[in-house]
Structures are given as structure tokens and as C-alpha cells.
Design a protein around this motif. Sequence first.
Motif: not given
Length: 76
Positions: A21-46
Motif C-alpha cells: 500500500y506504499d503507493s497510496i499512503i500519501e493520498l490517504i494522509k492528504s485526502r482520507v478522513k477515515a478508513v472503514v475496513l471490511i473483510g479478511i484484508a482488514s488486519d493487513e490494511m490496518n
Amino acid sequence: LKSFEEPIILIAGGISKKNNYDSIIELIKSRVKAVVLIGIASDEMNLAFEGITKIVKAGNELENALRIAQNIAEDG
């Protein structure tokens, strides 16, 4: 994410594909107020987004994720 100027609430997750997820870290920092995680990938994305934005785990149900996102959202 690039198409939004205002802070967004991102619903993400699903089945883990062991993504980097390194390629979207800066976008997450600058544009995302919160991430709501679902499914099996939620631990990995967390782990990937920890300390970057607010994270809420919503289990496996999209409807639950939508309710959580709606509760976080504010007018404007």
C-alpha cells in the motif's frame, strides 16, 4: 482518491491479495478522513494505514461499513 479534494471516508478491504500500500499512503494522509475496513484484508490494511488516519473495523458486512461511514460523515 486523486479525484477528491474534500476529506473522504474510504471503505476498503475484502479478500487479502497481499498488496503493498506504499503507493497510496500519501493520498490517504492528504485526502482520507477515515478508513472503514471490511473483510479478511482488514488486519493487513490496518497495519498499512495505522497512524496515518482514523481506522474503524466493520467486520465482514458492507451494510455495517456503510452505517459506520455514515456516522463518521459530516455535512460538507
